[in-house]
Design a protein around this motif. Structure first.
Motif, PDB file in Angstrom:
ATOM      1  N   VAL A 165       1.181  -1.231   0.045  1.00  9.12           N
ATOM      2  CA  VAL A 165      -0.206   0.474   0.113  1.00  9.12           C
ATOM      3  C   VAL A 165       0.844   1.219   0.209  1.00  9.12           C
ATOM      4  O   VAL A 165       1.053   2.143  -0.582  1.00  9.12           O
ATOM      5  N   ARG A 166       1.380   1.110   1.166  1.00  8.64           N
ATOM      6  CA  ARG A 166       2.744   2.541   0.873  1.00  8.64           C
ATOM      7  C   ARG A 166       2.919   2.039  -0.476  1.00  8.64           C
ATOM      8  O   ARG A 166       3.342   3.844  -1.107  1.00  8.64           O
ATOM      9  N   THR A 167       3.737   1.657  -1.180  1.00 11.50           N
ATOM     10  CA  THR A 167       4.507   1.949  -2.178  1.00 11.50           C
ATOM     11  C   THR A 167       3.432   2.100  -3.369  1.00 11.50           C
ATOM     12  O   THR A 167       4.487   3.164  -4.181  1.00 11.50           O
ATOM     13  N   ASN A 168       1.992   1.705  -3.515  1.00  3.25           N
ATOM     14  CA  ASN A 168       1.768   2.425  -4.297  1.00  3.25           C
ATOM     15  C   ASN A 168       1.213   3.938  -3.764  1.00  3.25           C
ATOM     16  O   ASN A 168       1.269   4.628  -5.158  1.00  3.25           O
ATOM     17  N   THR A 169       0.963   4.423  -2.417  1.00  2.00           N
ATOM     18  CA  THR A 169       0.407   5.498  -2.421  1.00  2.00           C
ATOM     19  C   THR A 169       2.078   6.332  -2.915  1.00  2.00           C
ATOM     20  O   THR A 169       1.780   7.404  -3.471  1.00  2.00           O
ATOM     21  N   LEU A 170       3.146   6.316  -2.667  1.00  3.19           N
ATOM     22  CA  LEU A 170       4.000   7.251  -3.362  1.00  3.19           C
ATOM     23  C   LEU A 170       4.175   7.275  -5.133  1.00  3.19           C
ATOM     24  O   LEU A 170       5.018   7.646  -5.349  1.00  3.19           O
ATOM     25  N   LEU A 171       3.984   5.560  -5.700  1.00  4.75           N
ATOM     26  CA  LEU A 171       4.239   6.073  -7.022  1.00  4.75           C
ATOM     27  C   LEU A 171       3.096   7.198  -7.404  1.00  4.75           C
ATOM     28  O   LEU A 171       3.060   7.184  -7.915  1.00  4.75           O
ATOM     29  N   LEU A 172       1.732   7.111  -6.902  1.00  6.73           N
ATOM     30  CA  LEU A 172       0.616   8.007  -6.873  1.00  6.73           C
ATOM     31  C   LEU A 172       1.082   9.059  -6.641  1.00  6.73           C
ATOM     32  O   LEU A 172       0.757  10.360  -8.005  1.00  6.73           O
ATOM     33  N   PHE A 173       1.372   9.675  -5.622  1.00  3.76           N
ATOM     34  CA  PHE A 173       1.803  10.970  -5.565  1.00  3.76           C
ATOM     35  C   PHE A 173       2.398  11.604  -6.244  1.00  3.76           C
ATOM     36  O   PHE A 173       3.034  12.363  -6.576  1.00  3.76           O
ATOM     37  N   ASN A 174       3.840  10.770  -6.440  1.00  6.32           N
ATOM     38  CA  ASN A 174       5.337  10.866  -7.352  1.00  6.32           C
ATOM     39  C   ASN A 174       5.057  11.715  -8.949  1.00  6.32           C
ATOM     40  O   ASN A 174       5.241  11.799  -9.211  1.00  6.32           O
TER      41      ASN A 174
END
Length: 170
Positions: A117-126
């Motif tokens: 989830v954190r990896t996906n959150t970072l990809l989204l925000f980036n």
């Protein structure tokens, strides 16, 4: 990305935002991911379903709550970044926990879920352009910016890890 504007974050969330240090919030999200995974991985198995008081969540339930909340906040950020003007609902965190099946899940699976989830959150925000960070939307009858949601995700995570340290480990 611009400076965080607390006026674009509901006051209720300020307690989370204030836990996040200065600097780039995405760097903080990445750093606390590794810190918290290391901390959580080291917790003894006999504590995973421990409650420090009646009707309090177990460690597994807290971790699922962190994961669920991050998913919801990231979805809100996606909607607002894309300029979707739909008013988004709140959510009943207690109902989510009760129906999460957290205590029947393996700790290692929960840690993998947290990491994913954190990896996906970072990809989204980036992937957000600078101007998207200032977009504001309405969730749970409160206005909040995309930038503010990133801080809420980070601070909410820190808040619950602090609770685990204070109330679950002795």
């Amino acid at each position: 990305m611009s400076q965080l504007d607390l006026t674009k974050i509901p006051e209720y969330y300020h307690r989370y935002v204030n836990l996040v240090g200065d600097g780039d919030v995405l760097s903080h999200l990445d750093e606390i991911k590794e810190e918290h995974l290391s901390f959580l991985s080291g917790l003894p198995a006999h504590k995973h379903e421990y409650r420090y008081a009646e009707n309090k969540w177990t460690l597994k339930e807290i971790l699922v709550h962190i994961i669920d909340t991050e998913r919801i906040m990231a979805y809100r950020a996606l909607c607002f970044a894309r300029n979707d003007k739909t008013e988004l609902p709140g959510f009943d965190q207690d109902s989510y926990v009760i129906h999460s099946n957290a205590n029947n899940r393996l700790w290692t699976d929960l840690l993998r879920d947290y990491s994913a989830v954190r990896t996906n959150t970072l990809l989204l925000f980036n992937g957000f352009e600078d101007e998207m960070w200032n977009n504001i939307g309405n969730a749970n009858n409160k206005q909040i910016s995309v930038h503010g949601l990133a801080y809420v995700i980070a601070g909410h995570d820190i808040h619950h890890i602090n609770i685990i340290r204070e109330r679950y480990l002795f």
